[in-house]
Design a protein around this motif. Sequence first.
Motif, short mmCIF file in Angstrom:
data_model
loop_
_atom_site.label_atom_id
_atom_site.label_comp_id
_atom_site.label_asym_id
_atom_site.label_seq_id
_atom_site.Cartn_x
_atom_site.Cartn_y
_atom_site.Cartn_z
N ARG A 58 0.81 -1.22 0.00
CA ARG A 58 0.00 0.00 0.00
C ARG A 58 0.84 1.27 0.00
N THR A 59 2.13 1.16 -0.18
CA THR A 59 2.99 2.34 -0.15
C THR A 59 2.83 3.17 -1.41
N ALA A 60 3.12 4.45 -1.29
CA ALA A 60 3.04 5.36 -2.44
C ALA A 60 4.05 4.97 -3.50
N GLU A 61 5.22 4.49 -3.08
CA GLU A 61 6.25 4.11 -4.06
C GLU A 61 5.76 3.00 -4.98
N ILE A 62 5.12 1.98 -4.41
CA ILE A 62 4.61 0.87 -5.22
C ILE A 62 3.51 1.36 -6.16
N ARG A 63 2.62 2.21 -5.66
CA ARG A 63 1.55 2.74 -6.52
C ARG A 63 2.11 3.57 -7.66
N ASP A 64 3.10 4.40 -7.36
CA ASP A 64 3.67 5.27 -8.39
C ASP A 64 4.41 4.46 -9.46
N ARG A 65 5.15 3.45 -9.04
CA ARG A 65 5.89 2.63 -10.01
C ARG A 65 4.93 1.82 -10.89
N ALA A 66 3.85 1.34 -10.30
CA ALA A 66 2.85 0.61 -11.10
C ALA A 66 2.19 1.55 -12.12
N ALA A 67 1.88 2.77 -11.69
CA ALA A 67 1.28 3.75 -12.61
C ALA A 67 2.24 4.08 -13.74
N ALA A 68 3.54 4.18 -13.43
CA ALA A 68 4.54 4.45 -14.46
C ALA A 68 4.62 3.30 -15.46
N ALA A 69 4.50 2.06 -14.98
CA ALA A 69 4.53 0.90 -15.88
C ALA A 69 3.31 0.89 -16.79
N LEU A 70 2.15 1.26 -16.24
CA LEU A 70 0.94 1.34 -17.07
C LEU A 70 1.10 2.41 -18.15
N ALA A 71 1.65 3.55 -17.78
CA ALA A 71 1.87 4.62 -18.76
C ALA A 71 2.84 4.18 -19.83
N TRP A 72 3.87 3.45 -19.43
CA TRP A 72 4.84 2.91 -20.41
C TRP A 72 4.15 1.99 -21.40
N SER A 73 3.27 1.15 -20.92
CA SER A 73 2.61 0.15 -21.79
C SER A 73 1.67 0.78 -22.80
N GLU A 74 1.29 2.03 -22.58
CA GLU A 74 0.36 2.70 -23.49
C GLU A 74 1.07 3.34 -24.69
N ARG A 75 2.40 3.34 -24.66
CA ARG A 75 3.14 3.90 -25.78
C ARG A 75 3.27 2.88 -26.91
N PRO A 76 3.39 3.35 -28.16
CA PRO A 76 3.51 2.43 -29.29
C PRO A 76 4.71 1.48 -29.13
N GLY A 77 4.48 0.22 -29.43
CA GLY A 77 5.55 -0.77 -29.39
C GLY A 77 5.88 -1.31 -28.02
N HIS A 78 5.12 -0.89 -27.00
CA HIS A 78 5.35 -1.38 -25.63
C HIS A 78 4.21 -2.31 -25.22
N HIS A 79 4.56 -3.40 -24.56
CA HIS A 79 3.54 -4.41 -24.24
C HIS A 79 3.79 -5.01 -22.86
N LEU A 80 2.69 -5.27 -22.15
CA LEU A 80 2.70 -6.05 -20.91
C LEU A 80 1.99 -7.36 -21.20
N ILE A 81 2.67 -8.48 -20.99
CA ILE A 81 2.08 -9.78 -21.29
C ILE A 81 1.96 -10.58 -19.99
N MET A 82 0.75 -10.92 -19.63
CA MET A 82 0.50 -11.67 -18.40
C MET A 82 0.55 -13.17 -18.68
N ARG A 83 0.91 -13.91 -17.65
CA ARG A 83 1.12 -15.35 -17.81
C ARG A 83 -0.13 -16.08 -18.26
N ASP A 84 -1.30 -15.61 -17.88
CA ASP A 84 -2.54 -16.32 -18.20
C ASP A 84 -3.23 -15.77 -19.45
N THR A 85 -2.46 -15.11 -20.33
CA THR A 85 -3.03 -14.59 -21.57
C THR A 85 -2.48 -15.36 -22.77
N GLN A 86 -3.19 -15.26 -23.88
CA GLN A 86 -2.83 -16.02 -25.08
C GLN A 86 -1.49 -15.57 -25.66
#
Length: 358
Positions: A58-86
Amino acid sequence: MSPAELEARLRLHLLPELGPRRLHRLLEAFPDASSALSAPASAWRALGLPDACAQARRTAEIRDRAAAALAWSERPGHHLIMRDTQAYPDLLAELDDAPPVLFVAGAPELLQRPQLAMVGSRRASHYGLDIATAFSRSLASAGFVIGSGLALGIDGAAHQGALDVGGRTVAVLGTGLQCIYPQRHRKLAQRIIDGGGALLSELPLDCQPLAANFPRRNRLISGMALGVLVVEASPSSGSLITARLAAEQGREVYAVPGSIHHPGARGCHHLIRQGATLVETVGDILEGLRGWQQVVPTTSGVLRQSPLLRQLAAAPASAETLSIQLARPLSDVLAELTELEISGQAACEQGQWTIRRL
């Protein structure tokens, strides 16, 4: 997957001491990552998870880093692939410690294509670099994706060899994708993406180079591949870790022999004594992977009239002799020779290359 669930998974992934196995256990115990994230600390302790994990979620650091990763994934050519996805690579999903999240820059579809890994010494000899480049060119021309770790030496030669022939290559990093290491390979990393390849890491985007992460990275290099080729390695080389992991994962292990006087050959000789396939030509690898072979159909037509083939028609010769006769770099000669072998127009016997009459 909803943005809230994706953010929850990223927050879990960022927690200290929560590796792939523990995170998988956590996700199995709750309906989703959001539920796991909001569960009481006692529920986490009941699963045998460290208190540090529950306290940090629940720390602010973890929330901020997760938000930064989400923002990164929204840029062209960037992808987050979860283990339970095709999109997650099938071979990697077989591992008990498969990463819950993959960060990919470039072409994620390559992760599902037949892949061969090439690894070796960071302080490779010129001979080793030539061999790695030649094998990579030929294997990429045969339709395989070339996987390696972006390190100096053999790794870099493997990536570059695939790019030389317009092939595809995947670099698995031991750092986050925002911290390319080594710095000398930043341009190579960009060329891999520009050439239709991909950079991949299981580590948070901002993860710096840490020694402990590179052996961890090696299991991904082998885990996504049908086999691993070790070109040059000392007995203490990290490449032997990759080879051991490949064997444990049920992958093929190949090794190129070298001079008994060269320290960089001893690791490969050790692997051969342990049962790795001794490799002298690309055919030694393709023979065991015949079902995956996708040789480019135009190769033989292009090579049939080559100066190298005409030289072989005159007399058998070693690759080194042909390099001198044609005034061409040995790496280029080796690459074309292996392509000629794949197309059935040349063969190597006791170090001498000969033409096959068609």
